[in-house]
Design a protein around this motif. Structure first.
Motif, PDB file in Angstrom:
ATOM      1  N   ARG A  90       4.224  -1.630  -1.619  1.00 33.03           N
ATOM      2  CA  ARG A  90       4.923  -2.572  -0.737  1.00 33.03           C
ATOM      3  C   ARG A  90       4.967  -3.954  -1.393  1.00 33.03           C
ATOM      4  NH1 ARG A  90       3.327  -5.301   4.162  1.00 33.03           N
ATOM      5  NH2 ARG A  90       1.333  -5.600   3.118  1.00 33.03           N
ATOM      6  N   ASP A  91       3.823  -4.399  -1.898  1.00 36.20           N
ATOM      7  CA  ASP A  91       3.752  -5.736  -2.487  1.00 36.20           C
ATOM      8  C   ASP A  91       4.578  -5.833  -3.762  1.00 36.20           C
ATOM      9  OD1 ASP A  91       2.113  -6.371  -0.423  1.00 36.20           O
ATOM     10  OD2 ASP A  91       0.238  -6.221  -1.567  1.00 36.20           O
ATOM     11  N   LYS A  92       4.489  -4.804  -4.590  1.00 38.86           N
ATOM     12  CA  LYS A  92       5.169  -4.855  -5.884  1.00 38.86           C
ATOM     13  C   LYS A  92       6.688  -4.786  -5.733  1.00 38.86           C
ATOM     14  CE  LYS A  92       5.346  -2.606 -10.396  1.00 38.86           C
ATOM     15  NZ  LYS A  92       5.451  -3.823 -11.184  1.00 38.86           N
ATOM     16  N   TYR A  93       7.154  -3.895  -4.879  1.00 37.59           N
ATOM     17  CA  TYR A  93       8.602  -3.694  -4.759  1.00 37.59           C
ATOM     18  C   TYR A  93       9.206  -4.455  -3.583  1.00 37.59           C
ATOM     19  CZ  TYR A  93       8.033   0.036  -8.167  1.00 37.59           C
ATOM     20  OH  TYR A  93       7.744   0.744  -9.298  1.00 37.59           O
ATOM     21  N   LYS A  94       8.377  -5.143  -2.806  1.00 37.39           N
ATOM     22  CA  LYS A  94       8.838  -5.905  -1.633  1.00 37.39           C
ATOM     23  C   LYS A  94       9.657  -5.024  -0.688  1.00 37.39           C
ATOM     24  CE  LYS A  94       7.761 -10.194  -3.313  1.00 37.39           C
ATOM     25  NZ  LYS A  94       6.705  -9.658  -4.213  1.00 37.39           N
ATOM     26  N   LEU A  95       9.359  -3.721  -0.678  1.00 36.84           N
ATOM     27  CA  LEU A  95      10.140  -2.872   0.205  1.00 36.84           C
ATOM     28  C   LEU A  95       9.442  -2.728   1.542  1.00 36.84           C
ATOM     29  CD1 LEU A  95       8.336  -0.195  -0.223  1.00 36.84           C
ATOM     30  CD2 LEU A  95      10.024   0.409  -1.908  1.00 36.84           C
ATOM     31  N   ALA A  96      10.171  -2.204   2.496  1.00 34.01           N
ATOM     32  CA  ALA A  96       9.594  -1.966   3.815  1.00 34.01           C
ATOM     33  C   ALA A  96       9.123  -0.518   3.861  1.00 34.01           C
ATOM     34  CB  ALA A  96      10.640  -2.221   4.883  1.00 34.01           C
ATOM     35  N   ILE A  97       8.010  -0.276   4.547  1.00 32.91           N
ATOM     36  CA  ILE A  97       7.479   1.081   4.663  1.00 32.91           C
ATOM     37  C   ILE A  97       7.243   1.412   6.131  1.00 32.91           C
ATOM     38  CG2 ILE A  97       5.523   2.597   4.100  1.00 32.91           C
ATOM     39  CD1 ILE A  97       5.148   1.000   1.513  1.00 32.91           C
ATOM     40  N   VAL A  98       7.732   2.572   6.547  1.00 34.59           N
ATOM     41  CA  VAL A  98       7.356   3.106   7.853  1.00 34.59           C
ATOM     42  C   VAL A  98       6.632   4.414   7.578  1.00 34.59           C
ATOM     43  CG1 VAL A  98       8.117   3.900  10.123  1.00 34.59           C
ATOM     44  CG2 VAL A  98       9.394   2.088   8.959  1.00 34.59           C
ATOM     45  N   LEU A  99       5.436   4.575   8.148  1.00 36.95           N
ATOM     46  CA  LEU A  99       4.718   5.812   7.881  1.00 36.95           C
ATOM     47  C   LEU A  99       4.245   6.486   9.160  1.00 36.95           C
ATOM     48  CD1 LEU A  99       1.296   5.388   7.971  1.00 36.95           C
ATOM     49  CD2 LEU A  99       1.869   4.027   5.972  1.00 36.95           C
ATOM     50  N   ILE A 100       4.331   7.822   9.112  1.00 35.82           N
ATOM     51  CA  ILE A 100       3.792   8.666  10.171  1.00 35.82           C
ATOM     52  C   ILE A 100       2.444   9.147   9.671  1.00 35.82           C
ATOM     53  CG2 ILE A 100       4.042  10.896  11.340  1.00 35.82           C
ATOM     54  CD1 ILE A 100       7.101  10.609  10.936  1.00 35.82           C
ATOM     55  N   GLU A 101       1.413   9.044  10.496  1.00 30.88           N
ATOM     56  CA  GLU A 101       0.110   9.468  10.003  1.00 30.88           C
ATOM     57  C   GLU A 101      -0.833   9.761  11.164  1.00 30.88           C
ATOM     58  OE1 GLU A 101      -0.910  10.270   6.695  1.00 30.88           O
ATOM     59  OE2 GLU A 101      -2.435  10.966   8.080  1.00 30.88           O
ATOM     60  N   HIS A 102      -1.684  10.774  10.963  1.00 31.53           N
ATOM     61  CA  HIS A 102      -2.703  11.072  11.973  1.00 31.53           C
ATOM     62  C   HIS A 102      -4.037  10.423  11.638  1.00 31.53           C
ATOM     63  CE1 HIS A 102      -0.370  13.817  14.381  1.00 31.53           C
ATOM     64  NE2 HIS A 102       0.031  14.451  13.296  1.00 31.53           N
TER      65      HIS A 102
END
Ligand SMILES: Nc1ncnc2c1ncn2[C@@H]1O[C@H](COP(=O)(O)OP(=O)(O)O)[C@@H](O)[C@H]1O
Ligand SMILES: [Mg+2]
Length: 263
Positions: free
Chosen positions: A202-214
């Motif tokens: 996220r920091d390196k590419y400045k992209l947005a992340i949405v994650l599904i996780e248990h």
């Protein structure tokens, strides 16, 4: 102070399968650099949300905007070209290909050379091929997979295969990365390392992340905003540590005895 660029916006999207409304009135605003978690019990509709965001399904109601442009019904390929990339709940790799070829294959869609120049082995082909190899190695290095570059993907340890999936997703240069249960099947040490990897990407590419996780340790460790889905409806949203304390979230998903603080 909120001047980050909006990347994706869901406006009240719903989808039905037969009689079942799998997702109902889902709203989401993703800005550059966001790290958002989506949790909820099995069957809540989480993967279905990703299927709509990535163009697999068109919402039956509502709209999705990417960079302000409506993407409803565009399909997976166009949505991916517009900068949405994803991984899957179940690992999808080319087991018999090398690790580096798995990454290069994912990149292929935005490479300029075509099949003809490849067959004729034109100078441009070799040049692009060299560039692709270089970039693929860079991506593998970021995910600490470079030592596996020439191994068959199917022979990697499980945790490394999951990371290779992320490498493939990054190879398309996304603005938004969707991770569907990235830590599934990982042990505690692998999960811990994955958290650092996700944050670093996220920091390196400045992209947005949405994650599904248990894995709530992962969710609370890295997500800055959290949405809880139950029966297709968002039942809570906001600051992760506050959200997990809400009674409706505990009773629908986390179970009694869950304090959130020791997760
Ligand atoms: N293609 C489909 N056809 C019919 N039902 C589906 C389809 N995809 C998902 N569903 C249903 O939608 C609901 C939500 O599924 P899913 O999004 O996979 O849940 P989650 O990822 O939260 O576990 C489930 O009841 C599932 O059976
Ligand atoms: Mg799912």
């Amino acid at each position: 102070m909120e001047n980050r660029k909006s990347i994706l916006k869901c406006d009240n999207i719903s989808i039905s399968f037969g009689g079942l409304k799998a997702v109902n009135g889902f709203n989401l605003d993703v800005k550059e650099g966001d790290l958002i978690g989506l949790i909820g019990p099995n069957g809540a509709g989480k993967t279905t949300v990703f299927n709509m965001l990535s163009g697999v399904y068109s919402p039956t109601e509502g709209s999705i905007f990417l960079d302000g442009e409506s993407v409803g019904g565009l399909g997976v390929y166009k949505v991916s070209q517009k900068g949405v990339s994803r991984t899957f709940q179940n690992i999808r790799l080319f087991d018999y290909l090398s690790v580096i070829d798995n990454v290069k294959l994912a990149m292929n869609q935005d490479m300029r050379y075509n099949v003809i120049s490849g067959m004729l082995r034109l100078k441009s082909y070799w040049q692009e091929e060299r560039e692709a190899t270089k970039r693929a190695l860079e991506i593998l290095k970021i995910l600490d997979l470079q030592s596996y570059a020439n191994d068959s993907a199917g022979n990697l340890p499980y945790g490394a295969q999951r990371k290779l999936e992320i490498a493939r997703a990054i190879a398309t240069n996304p603005k938004l990365l969707l991770l569907d249960e990235p830590a599934a099947g990982m042990n505690a040490i692998e999960t811990e390392a994955l958290m650092d990897t996700i944050r670093m990407i996220r920091d390196k590419y400045k992209l947005a992340i949405v994650l599904i996780e248990h894995d709530m340790k992962l969710v609370l460790g890295i997500c800055e905003r959290l949405l809880v889905l139950n029966h297709g409806i968002v039942i809570a949203e906001g600051n992760p540590r506050e959200v997990v304390k809400k009674e409706e979230v505990v009773s629908a998903y986390l179970g009694s005895g869950y304090g959130g603080d020791n997760a």
